[in-house]
Structure formats: C-alpha cells, structure tokens
Design a protein around this motif. Structure first.
Motif, PDB file in Angstrom:
ATOM      1  N   PHE A 283      10.895  39.858  34.395  1.00  0.00           N
ATOM      2  CA  PHE A 283       9.873  38.832  33.073  1.00  0.00           C
ATOM      3  C   PHE A 283       8.727  39.552  33.598  1.00  0.00           C
ATOM      4  O   PHE A 283       7.879  39.364  33.181  1.00  0.00           O
TER       5      PHE A 283
ATOM      6  N   PHE B  21       6.249  30.832  30.701  1.00  0.00           N
ATOM      7  CA  PHE B  21       5.814  31.119  31.691  1.00  0.00           C
ATOM      8  C   PHE B  21       4.146  30.429  32.348  1.00  0.00           C
ATOM      9  O   PHE B  21       3.864  29.167  31.295  1.00  0.00           O
TER      10      PHE B  21
ATOM     11  N   LEU C 122       7.307  32.482  37.128  1.00  0.00           N
ATOM     12  CA  LEU C 122       7.870  31.917  35.872  1.00  0.00           C
ATOM     13  C   LEU C 122       7.516  30.393  36.698  1.00  0.00           C
ATOM     14  O   LEU C 122       8.007  29.871  37.715  1.00  0.00           O
TER      15      LEU C 122
ATOM     16  N   PRO D 208      11.951  31.172  29.895  1.00  0.00           N
ATOM     17  CA  PRO D 208      11.844  31.558  31.036  1.00  0.00           C
ATOM     18  C   PRO D 208      10.375  30.217  30.410  1.00  0.00           C
ATOM     19  O   PRO D 208       9.342  30.581  29.292  1.00  0.00           O
TER      20      PRO D 208
END
Length: 187
Positions: free
Chosen positions: A67, A110, A71, A108
């Motif tokens: 990613f 953020f 996260l 996810p």
C-alpha cells in the motif's frame, strides 16, 4: 422576558439510545459526523494496545509494502464505527455487548481519511432467559470519504425493553442520589 431570563423548565429530555421496542429490522442509521483519522490517533491507539505492527508505526518500512504507506489499525477502525453508533442506538439502553460474529476489512483506511459509520438493524428477539431484555443484531459499516467500504462487523447486543429499562434507570437514579447524600453527610 428579558434576554437573560430562562423560562421555567417543565420537561427534561435525557439523551439515550433506543429501547428494544424501537429497533426495527431493515432500518439503517447514519451516524454523523464522520471522524477524520489522524496519524496521532493511529499511533496512540496502536501503542496503547501493545500492537507493534510496523504497518501502523514505521513509515519508512510501510513505504516498501504493497500500500506504500502506513495503514490505520483495523481495531481502531472497528472501535470507531461501533463507537459512532452509541449515542444514537445504545446510550443508556444497553445491558451488554454480547459479541461479534464477523469483522471484515475489505479496504484499508489511511491517515487523513474520514470514516463514516452506519448501522442496519438485522434482527430482534426477546431474551428467553432475561425478562425485560431483548437481543438486537446490528450490522455496522464504515466507509471512507469516497464511499468505499473499509470495514463491517455484525454484533449482538442485549438491550432493555422500555418498561424494564425505565424501572432500572429509576433505581440507578435513586442509588446515585442516596450515595450523594451519604457523601455529603460524611463529608
């Protein structure tokens, strides 16, 4: 009446959740406002819960992962979507949180994302073993500011029927007043 005068109070309204009778399967509650998640939220929650996962704490390492950044801790996400429902659904009317049958994190969250929460009433049934109480199954969902689902969880809660809950509240109020009187007398 002058600008500073307060009218006599004839009625008081206590903020509360719903009594068992007020939960209707198929009703969706949108909990507002949303909650913009900060780096400080994520790092504090992660460290308070003894979670040493680098995906939440180490920006340099997380940049090398799929990613490309840290996260938000999924337990923070779950706690926030459930917590956002309390004032509207269970404040002062819950007996107990009975448990979760699922918790799923399809995308996810953020730092800087805003988490919006909603709850659908799935099912209600009176408790077979606890008169005056019933079990409500809730499906909580969290979405980011783009409407993307980042979490959902199904949980069951034990809540008061109105009559039993109001009776219990009166007992609790009387105990609080008695405790305050004892404290004043003992000094």
């Amino acid at each position: 009446m002058s600008g500073d005068a307060v009218p006599p109070v004839y009625r008081e309204v206590v903020e509360r959740g719903l009594w068992f009778e007020e939960f209707e399967p198929g009703t969706r509650y949108l909990h507002r406002p949303g909650r913009t998640v900060t780096e400080a939220d994520n790092v504090l929650f992660t460290t308070l819960t003894m979670n040493t996962q680098a995906l939440h704490l180490d920006a340099a390492w997380s940049a090398t992962q799929p990613f490309g950044e840290r996260l938000v801790n999924s337990m923070f996400t779950l706690a926030t979507i459930v917590g956002a429902s309390v004032a509207q659904l269970t404040q002062g009317t819950i007996v107990a949180n009975l448990g979760f049958t699922e918790a799923v994190f399809p995308a996810p969250l953020f730092h800087g994302d805003t988490l919006y929460s909603e709850t659908v009433v799935v099912e209600t049934r009176p408790s077979a073993s606890r008169p005056g109480q019933g079990i409500v199954t809730l499906r909580h969902t969290g979405r980011n500011q783009r409407g993307l689902e980042v979490a959902h969880a199904t949980r069951s809660v034990l809540v008061w029927f109105r009559e039993a809950g109001e009776r219990q509240a009166a007992i609790a109020d009387a105990a609080t007043v008695a405790g305050a009187a004892d404290e004043d007398a003992n000094g």
